[in-house]
Every structure is written in structure tokens, then in C-alpha cells.
Design a protein around this motif. Structure first.
Motif, mmCIF file in Angstrom:
data_model
loop_
_atom_site.group_PDB
_atom_site.id
_atom_site.type_symbol
_atom_site.label_atom_id
_atom_site.label_comp_id
_atom_site.label_asym_id
_atom_site.label_seq_id
_atom_site.Cartn_x
_atom_site.Cartn_y
_atom_site.Cartn_z
ATOM 1 N N ASN A 90 0.823 -1.216 0.000
ATOM 2 C CA ASN A 90 0.000 0.000 0.000
ATOM 3 C C ASN A 90 0.858 1.269 0.000
ATOM 4 O O ASN A 90 0.575 2.244 0.688
ATOM 5 C CB ASN A 90 -0.950 0.018 1.204
ATOM 6 C CG ASN A 90 -2.120 0.974 1.007
ATOM 7 O OD1 ASN A 90 -2.654 1.097 -0.096
ATOM 8 N ND2 ASN A 90 -2.527 1.637 2.066
ATOM 9 N N ASP A 386 -4.164 11.972 -2.706
ATOM 10 C CA ASP A 386 -5.216 11.446 -3.580
ATOM 11 C C ASP A 386 -5.583 9.997 -3.271
ATOM 12 O O ASP A 386 -6.326 9.363 -4.015
ATOM 13 C CB ASP A 386 -4.801 11.552 -5.053
ATOM 14 C CG ASP A 386 -3.538 10.761 -5.350
ATOM 15 O OD1 ASP A 386 -2.904 10.251 -4.401
ATOM 16 O OD2 ASP A 386 -3.175 10.659 -6.541
ATOM 17 N N GLY A 387 -5.088 9.446 -2.155
ATOM 18 C CA GLY A 387 -5.402 8.070 -1.802
ATOM 19 C C GLY A 387 -6.562 7.995 -0.833
ATOM 20 O O GLY A 387 -6.985 9.000 -0.250
ATOM 21 N N PRO A 388 -7.101 6.807 -0.604
ATOM 22 C CA PRO A 388 -8.150 6.641 0.411
ATOM 23 C C PRO A 388 -7.567 6.847 1.793
ATOM 24 O O PRO A 388 -6.607 6.181 2.174
ATOM 25 C CB PRO A 388 -8.618 5.196 0.199
ATOM 26 C CG PRO A 388 -7.469 4.509 -0.459
ATOM 27 C CD PRO A 388 -6.774 5.540 -1.284
ATOM 28 N N ARG A 389 -8.118 7.774 2.548
ATOM 29 C CA ARG A 389 -7.550 8.164 3.834
ATOM 30 C C ARG A 389 -8.423 7.691 4.988
ATOM 31 O O ARG A 389 -9.639 7.485 4.845
ATOM 32 C CB ARG A 389 -7.401 9.686 3.884
ATOM 33 C CG ARG A 389 -6.403 10.266 2.873
ATOM 34 C CD ARG A 389 -4.977 9.953 3.260
ATOM 35 N NE ARG A 389 -4.705 10.393 4.629
ATOM 36 C CZ ARG A 389 -4.429 11.654 4.970
ATOM 37 N NH1 ARG A 389 -4.366 12.612 4.036
ATOM 38 N NH2 ARG A 389 -4.195 11.978 6.227
ATOM 39 N N ASP A 390 -7.813 7.579 6.162
ATOM 40 C CA ASP A 390 -8.534 7.074 7.332
ATOM 41 C C ASP A 390 -9.644 8.013 7.774
ATOM 42 O O ASP A 390 -10.652 7.560 8.333
ATOM 43 C CB ASP A 390 -7.545 6.845 8.477
ATOM 44 C CG ASP A 390 -8.162 6.072 9.621
ATOM 45 O OD1 ASP A 390 -8.666 4.957 9.387
ATOM 46 O OD2 ASP A 390 -8.157 6.585 10.761
ATOM 47 N N GLN A 392 -11.796 9.280 6.132
ATOM 48 C CA GLN A 392 -13.003 8.953 5.380
ATOM 49 C C GLN A 392 -13.677 7.679 5.877
ATOM 50 O O GLN A 392 -14.741 7.323 5.377
ATOM 51 C CB GLN A 392 -12.640 8.786 3.896
ATOM 52 C CG GLN A 392 -12.045 10.050 3.270
ATOM 53 C CD GLN A 392 -11.397 9.792 1.926
ATOM 54 O OE1 GLN A 392 -10.616 8.844 1.778
ATOM 55 N NE2 GLN A 392 -11.719 10.623 0.950
ATOM 56 N N CYS A 393 -13.048 7.008 6.833
ATOM 57 C CA CYS A 393 -13.546 5.714 7.299
ATOM 58 C C CYS A 393 -14.178 5.843 8.686
ATOM 59 O O CYS A 393 -13.728 6.658 9.503
ATOM 60 C CB CYS A 393 -12.410 4.700 7.351
ATOM 61 S SG CYS A 393 -11.570 4.462 5.763
#
Length: 473
Positions: A90, A386-390, A392-393
Motif C-alpha cells: 500500500n 489522492d489516496g483513500p484516507r482514514d 473517510q472511514c
């Protein structure tokens, strides 16, 4: 063995890697994957605390490396292996490509030679661009641009999550790490090394010197001589606010000189834009002082290349030291009959070359071992813009650092596990906390509370004031 304990006197490691910078982390990983019992010794409270804490965060192709050199071979192999493992770990990658820019007639005259060198180095996808093509590719360039060429394979990465991943994989597959453990002496008895450290003595059959800025001193300590001399080279950087990132689509490179790659303008994986580094020789191996006049020069240089930068805010400035030597080539030395290898003089391309260099050192060490058939693979937290970030979780505990959108869960995870942060600088490198616009002004109190009792030096002093303004880089 846990990190807080020390190995028993009867234990003999297959290899001791001295220095937990980018190169040391990569070497430790490779030796563990090759089946060796490895201990990593780092004198600082946390890893990546020397030359590795400051760089341009570029994954190079080796297009401008000296043809036929060890540096070129390691960059090419390192670049290839990073691309192979990055998805599994990752690790971010921004395939933005680079433009090598000529601003005067003399620089323009060197472009064909550089393209030919890239071809010789196996980078065959470069393309010469006219002034009009350059301005179409980078509309923000100053009108004085004359010509250039594109290197599509040059990319941007996270310079800290990668070595953290390398060392974490080593630890998850059986390696030991001793931080705050400086080597003070040692000797080889013909079979194994006895290393004296500030935490006690330990034994290892093989030794790798990856001590970076102190590599020559460590060689003299262990071998009675050094075959090179470290001459620290300081690089200062200016980091502009994230609004400036829109001004550069590529890594903007100058025509290199005989001594330096020159001042670069590029985005970062975190959405900022940086200008640097300088190349200033100095005697001090531990302190990279910022010089206001030099920083002003960098700001002006950036605006010469991208005029719109003149209106952008600066987020921060920083400086680092590169372990240059009296000669340009890498100084990778074997010590016949002593089961030792020195990986010295790894200057500005260490991030790109580390994985390739690790394979090279493993071959030189020839320590045997049976490769691990099914090693554990750590998955790193994503910090790229630009990656999926924490944040957002769900269940992330809320945001502690709003500038960089760092969550409580990310901070807690960075402070735990086999490679837990032991310094504020280490916490910053693992999470980006305090590295945004406010530089820790708003989040330091929350971070001090979250990290209480878990750092080698607490964030707060007796009066509850953040130490060093929340910074210890």
C-alpha cells in the motif's frame, strides 16, 4: 526478543545492520527475506533520523546516473522492485514524469547528450520537446524556457512510508530492532563480531555498516581505517502551500552539473509543492541550519521557473544532510576475511536505489540462509493526498490534525506495534501530524495528550508548553 530487552549473551545473530536510515531498513529487509537472523542497531531514538529525514521524495529511473556505475544498477533494480511490491504494501506512487528544462543556450546544447545518456542507461522512452510543447505540457512555466525533454518514468513517492514498510517487514519476519543503541566499539574473532554498544554487548556473524553520515567513523571504529571520508552536503528546501500544487504537473528538473542534480520544483505526494535542494558542503554532521538568505534564493528561483509561485504562501522550510564523500560514486566496500560490508556515500539517490542496493549488499555479504517461502507482508497506512484516507472511514476517533486530516486512530496506530514512533519527528513521519499549514499550532496539545508516556522525549515540558514549538526535526 522485544525491542525494550537486550539479546542474551549466548545469542549470535547472522547479521547486524548498523544504521536504520532508508538504506539500512532496505538491507535489513532483504537479509531477513534471504533467511537470516538480523538485528538492526540505531543510535537515535527513532529510525530515519539522519540523512533519511529530508529528501525530495522522487523515485528516479537512473536516466542521468553515471553509465555502468553501481549507482545506476541499484537505482534500476530498486525502481523495479518498488513497482513490484508497492501495491502489496500500500505504498503510493504518482507517475507524473519529469521534464528536464534548458533555460539558456549552453543548457540547451547539453540536452542531446543527456538524452543519449538516458538511452545508454536503458531509459529509452525519453522525448525531446520544443518550447511550444513544453508550454503545452506545463502552462505555468516562465516564457524564457527554450527546450527540454520528458522522462515518463520519474515518479513521486512517500519517502518515509517506504523505509518504514521495509523495516516493518523485517520485524514481522523475525528481525530485532534496538533504538537508542549506539555502537561504541567492536572486534572480529575470525568467526563472529562482538559489538559494544551503549546498551551492552551483542554478537553477530556478519556486520553491515549503513551508518550514513557517520559511516567513515564507524569503519574506523570497527576496522581501524576508512576508505572514504564523509563530507556532509546540506540541502535546504522550501515547501509551498497545497494551493501551489496546481502549478506543476511534472517534476521540473534543471540540466545537472558535474556536482549536483540542481534545484528541483515538484509536487509532493501529500499535495504541496517544494523547491530545492541546495548543495552546500559543511563540516557539521548533525545539524542542518536554515539560512534565510538561501531560502529567499530558493523562493526566487521557484518564481523564475513558475512565475505564479510568487503569489503562493509558504507552509514550511526544512534542511537535511546528504552523506557525500570526496568521490561521487557510491562507496560500497567489502572487508575480506572480516564478514563485513560498508554501504557508504549513498547521496541523493538513496531512496530510489535502496532496494537494489540491499540486494547488492546481500550478495557481497554471502551469509547464506534459506529464503523465506511465505513471508509476512505489512500493509502501510495511506497518507497520499489522492489516496483513500482514514478520515473517510468510520470509527477513526476523530481528526486530531486538521491541516493534514490525521485521525486519532492513525496516531494511536503509529504509537504502537513493533515499529512504534518513539519521537515527535518519528510520529510526524508516520502520520503527517503537525506538518500542515499551522505547523502544529492547533494540534500539538491533542498530540501531546495522545502520546503521553510513549515518546523518548515528551512533547510537553514542565509548564505544559510544547517542546520546540511542537517540532524536533
Amino acid at each position: 526478543m522485544t525491542e525494550t530487552s537486550f539479546p542474551p549473551k549466548t545469542q549470535i545473530f547472522d547479521a547486524a545492520v548498523i544504521g536504520a536510515g532508508i538504506v539500512g531498513c532496505a538491507i535489513a529487509r532483504r537479509l531477513v527475506l534471504d533467511g537470516l537472523r538480523v538485528v538492526v542497531l540505531e543510535r537515535a531514538p527513532d529510525i530515519l533520523d539522519g540523512a533519511s529525514k529530508a529528501n525530495s521524495a522522487i523515485l528516479h529511473t537512473g536516466f542521468d546516473a553515471p553509465p555502468g556505475s553501481l549507482e545506476l544498477d541499484c537505482i534500476r533494480r530498486g525502481h523495479e522492485e518498488y513497482l513490484e511490491i508497492r501495491d502489496r504494501m500500500n505504498l503510493p506512487l504518482d507517475r507524473c514524469g519529469a521534464l528536464v528544462l534548458a533555460w539558456d543556450e549552453a543548457q540547451e546544447a547539453k540536452l542531446p547528450e543527456l538524452v543519449a545518456q538516458a538511452e545508454e542507461n536503458g531509459v529509452t522512452d525519453t522525448r525531446m520537446l520544443s518550447r511550444a510543447e513544453l508550454l503545452a505540457a506545463e502552462p505555468g512555466l516562465a516564457p524564457g524556457i527554450r527546450a527540454g525533454f520528458r522522462v515518463p518514468g520519474e515518479s513521486l513517492i512517500d519517502p518515509w512510508s517506504a523505509p518504514h514498510a521495509y523495516l516493518l517487514q523485517a520485524l514481522e519476519n523475525g528481525a530485532s530492532l534496538l533504538r537508542g543503541c549506539a555502537v561504541t566499539g567492536g572486534g572480529f574473532d575470525g568467526t563472529a563480531w562482538r559489538l559494544e554498544t551503549t546498551r551492552g554487548a551483542l554478537r553477530a556473524t556478519h556486520v553491515v555498516n549503513a551508518a550514513g553520515l557517520h559511516g567513515d567513523r564507524l569503519d574506523r571504529l570497527l576496522h581501524g581505517e576508512s576508505r572514504f571520508e564523509i563530507r556532509p552536503r546540506k540541502g535546504q528546501f522550501v515547501v509551498f502551500d497545497k494551493t501551489a500544487a496546481r502549478l506543476a504537473r511534472h517534476i521540473l528538473l534543471p540540466v545537472p552539473t558535474a556536482t549536483t542534480k540542481g534545484i528541483v520544483v515538484c509536487r509532493t505526494i501529500w499535495g504541496n509543492l517544494l523547491v530545492g535542494p541546495t548543495a552546500e558542503e559543511q563540516a557539521d554532521r548533525d545539524t542542518a541550519a536554515l539560512v534565510p538568505e538561501t531560502l529567499e534564493m530558493l523562493v526566487a528561483k521557484g518564481a523564475e521557473i513558475l512565475p505564479a509561485l510568487a503569489g503562493e504562501e509558504i507552509t514550511t522550510v526544512y534542511a537535511g544532510l546528504r552523506p557525500a564523500t570526496e568521490e561521487k560514486p557510491y562507496r560500497v566496500e567489502t572487508w575480506p576475511g572480516r564478514n563485513a560490508v560498508t554501504a557508504g556515500g549513498i547521496r541523493s539517490t538513496g531512496l530510489s536505489a535502496a532496494l537494489g542496493l540491499a540486494r547488492h549488499v546481500s550478495g557481497l555479504l554471502a551469509a547464506g540462509g534459506t529464503p523465506l517461502p511465505d513471508p509476512a507482508w505489512p500493509v502501510m497506512p495511506m497518507l497520499a493526498e489522492d489516496g483513500p484516507r482514514d478520515w473517510q472511514c468510520p470509527g477513526n476517533g476523530g481528526i486530531l490534525c486538521h491541516c493534514e486530516l490525521v485521525t486519532r486512530r492513525e496516531v494511536d496506530q503509529a504509537l504502537s506495534g513493533p515499529l512504534a514512533a518513539r519521537s515527535l519527528a518519528g510520529l510526524k513521519r508516520r502520520t503527517r501530524a503537525t506538518m500542515g499549514r499551522c505547523q502544529g499550532f492547533y494540534c500539538s496539545a491533542a498530540l501531546a495528550e495522545a502520546s503521553a508516556g510513549r515518546l523518548a522525549r515528551p512533547m510537553t515540558g514542565p509548564a505544559g508548553i510544547p517542546a520546540d514549538g511542537g517540532h524536533d526535526d
